[in-house]
Scaffold this active site. Structure first.
Site, PDB file in Angstrom:
ATOM      1  N   SER A 187    -110.101 -15.292  80.520  1.00  0.00           N
ATOM      2  CA  SER A 187    -110.854 -14.570  81.547  1.00  0.00           C
ATOM      3  C   SER A 187    -109.917 -13.583  82.222  1.00  0.00           C
ATOM      4  CB  SER A 187    -111.406 -15.558  82.578  1.00  0.00           C
ATOM      5  OG  SER A 187    -111.911 -14.828  83.686  1.00  0.00           O
ATOM      6  N   MET A 222    -118.935  -9.213  89.279  1.00  0.00           N
ATOM      7  CA  MET A 222    -119.438  -9.819  90.527  1.00  0.00           C
ATOM      8  C   MET A 222    -119.883  -8.717  91.482  1.00  0.00           C
ATOM      9  SD  MET A 222    -116.436 -12.555  91.189  1.00  0.00           S
ATOM     10  CE  MET A 222    -115.856 -13.661  89.913  1.00  0.00           C
ATOM     11  N   MET A 230    -121.446 -23.696  83.830  1.00  0.00           N
ATOM     12  CA  MET A 230    -120.334 -23.427  84.756  1.00  0.00           C
ATOM     13  C   MET A 230    -119.738 -24.744  85.249  1.00  0.00           C
ATOM     14  SD  MET A 230    -119.904 -20.151  85.077  1.00  0.00           S
ATOM     15  CE  MET A 230    -118.754 -20.216  86.456  1.00  0.00           C
ATOM     16  N   GLY A 243    -117.488 -17.300  91.265  1.00  0.00           N
ATOM     17  CA  GLY A 243    -116.981 -16.438  92.326  1.00  0.00           C
ATOM     18  C   GLY A 243    -115.471 -16.234  92.293  1.00  0.00           C
ATOM     19  N   PHE A 244    -114.744 -17.265  91.905  1.00  0.00           N
ATOM     20  CA  PHE A 244    -113.281 -17.158  91.988  1.00  0.00           C
ATOM     21  C   PHE A 244    -112.614 -17.906  90.842  1.00  0.00           C
ATOM     22  CE2 PHE A 244    -115.090 -16.770  96.173  1.00  0.00           C
ATOM     23  CZ  PHE A 244    -114.442 -15.645  96.677  1.00  0.00           C
ATOM     24  N   GLY A 303    -109.259 -20.046  89.447  1.00  0.00           N
ATOM     25  CA  GLY A 303    -108.295 -20.978  90.016  1.00  0.00           C
ATOM     26  C   GLY A 303    -108.896 -22.155  90.763  1.00  0.00           C
ATOM     27  N   ASP A 310    -116.913 -22.679  81.634  1.00  0.00           N
ATOM     28  CA  ASP A 310    -116.158 -21.676  82.375  1.00  0.00           C
ATOM     29  C   ASP A 310    -115.816 -22.233  83.752  1.00  0.00           C
ATOM     30  OD1 ASP A 310    -115.209 -19.394  83.634  1.00  0.00           O
ATOM     31  OD2 ASP A 310    -117.115 -18.302  83.560  1.00  0.00           O
ATOM     32  N   GLY A 311    -114.530 -22.327  84.023  1.00  0.00           N
ATOM     33  CA  GLY A 311    -114.088 -22.730  85.355  1.00  0.00           C
ATOM     34  C   GLY A 311    -113.204 -23.954  85.332  1.00  0.00           C
ATOM     35  N   GLY A 312    -111.952 -23.779  85.746  1.00  0.00           N
ATOM     36  CA  GLY A 312    -111.046 -24.918  85.898  1.00  0.00           C
ATOM     37  C   GLY A 312    -110.608 -25.556  84.595  1.00  0.00           C
ATOM     38  N   GLY A 334    -109.065 -18.847  82.661  1.00  0.00           N
ATOM     39  CA  GLY A 334    -108.451 -17.801  83.459  1.00  0.00           C
ATOM     40  C   GLY A 334    -107.033 -18.146  83.835  1.00  0.00           C
TER      41      GLY A 334
END
Ligand code: DX5
Ligand code: ZN
Length: 231
Positions: A13, A42, A142, A147-148, A150, A180-182, A202
């Protein structure tokens, strides 16, 4: 018999990359075997953050031939489909919680010649998109609130991912189940064990250490996790 799954793919990402040296980050990750790139759009409404628009996607398009996966965290995705397709997006992913009928949006994405995906926030149930599961190229579960970069992985979404994979298999779909995420070398195992085949990473790629080592570790852990079903 369940249809054959797609191969496991890693999509760094770019939100976590150094925007001042973006082409370099893309080349480095591509050289280290990134299968695709994930771009987080976003709008400051759908999520409490602003990222970038089509000009940046175009710049990434010019830097790589790898597929570009566009994650539209925008309130009105319909307005932007053509724009991001023309900027170079290969897959356009819209949120089930945004404005617009998923079925109509998916058709529009296909008509633009792109692959079509739907994303679910951690608190959105799978049955919200039951009617369109068979039409997806990608189901994005998700594992953080969008939104962010990390944030910490939310293991409570794993049962939904597994159910999503099972429903796709029942429908004979070869769609990617994406998370997606963490995702880290620890959490990606469980994502793969729940049936994910497409992994958006990411910070675990760009926020420290060597990009090639990071990708290799993530790939190894995903492959191991895929052998062990979670839930
Ligand atoms: C979050 C984005 C993600 C994010 C992932 O809203 O959708 O793609 O960049 O970053 P990490 O892997 O650091 O959670
Ligand atoms: Zn994303």
């Amino acid at each position: 018999m369940a249809p054959p799954r797609r191969a496991l793919r890693l999509a760094p990402s770019l939100l976590s990359a150094d925007f001042g040296a973006l082409a370099q980050a893309v080349h480095e990750a591509e050289g280290a075997g990134a299968d695709a790139f994930h771009l987080d759009v976003m709008d400051g409404h759908f999520v409490p953050n602003l990222s970038f628009g089509p000009a940046l996607v175009q710049a990434v398009r010019a830097a790589t031939a790898r597929p570009l996966d566009i994650h539209l965290m925008v309130q009105h995705p319909q307005k932007y489909l053509k724009i991001f397709r023309e900027a170079g997006g290969d897959t356009l992913v819209v949120h089930a919680e945004a404005e617009g009928e998923p079925r109509t949006l998916l058709r529009e994405i296909r008509d633009l010649g792109a692959e079509a995906g739907v994303a679910l926030r951690p608190d959105t149930p799978l049955d919200r998109i039951d009617g369109v599961l068979g039409e997806l190229d990608q189901l994005l579960i998700m594992s953080v609130f969008p939104g962010f970069s990390g944030q910490g992985f939310r293991p409570e979404v794993l049962p939904k991912a597994r159910r999503g994979r099972r429903r796709l298999d029942e429908l004979g779909s070869r769609a990617d189940l994406s998370m997606d995420g963490g995702l880290t070398p620890e959490t990606i195992r469980d994502a793969a064990g729940a049936g994910a085949t497409f992994f958006v990473c990411g910070n675990s790629v760009f926020a420290g250490g060597d990009v090639a080592d990071n990708l290799a570790r993530l790939r190894r852990a995903a492959a191991e996790g895929a052998l062990h079903e979670v839930f």
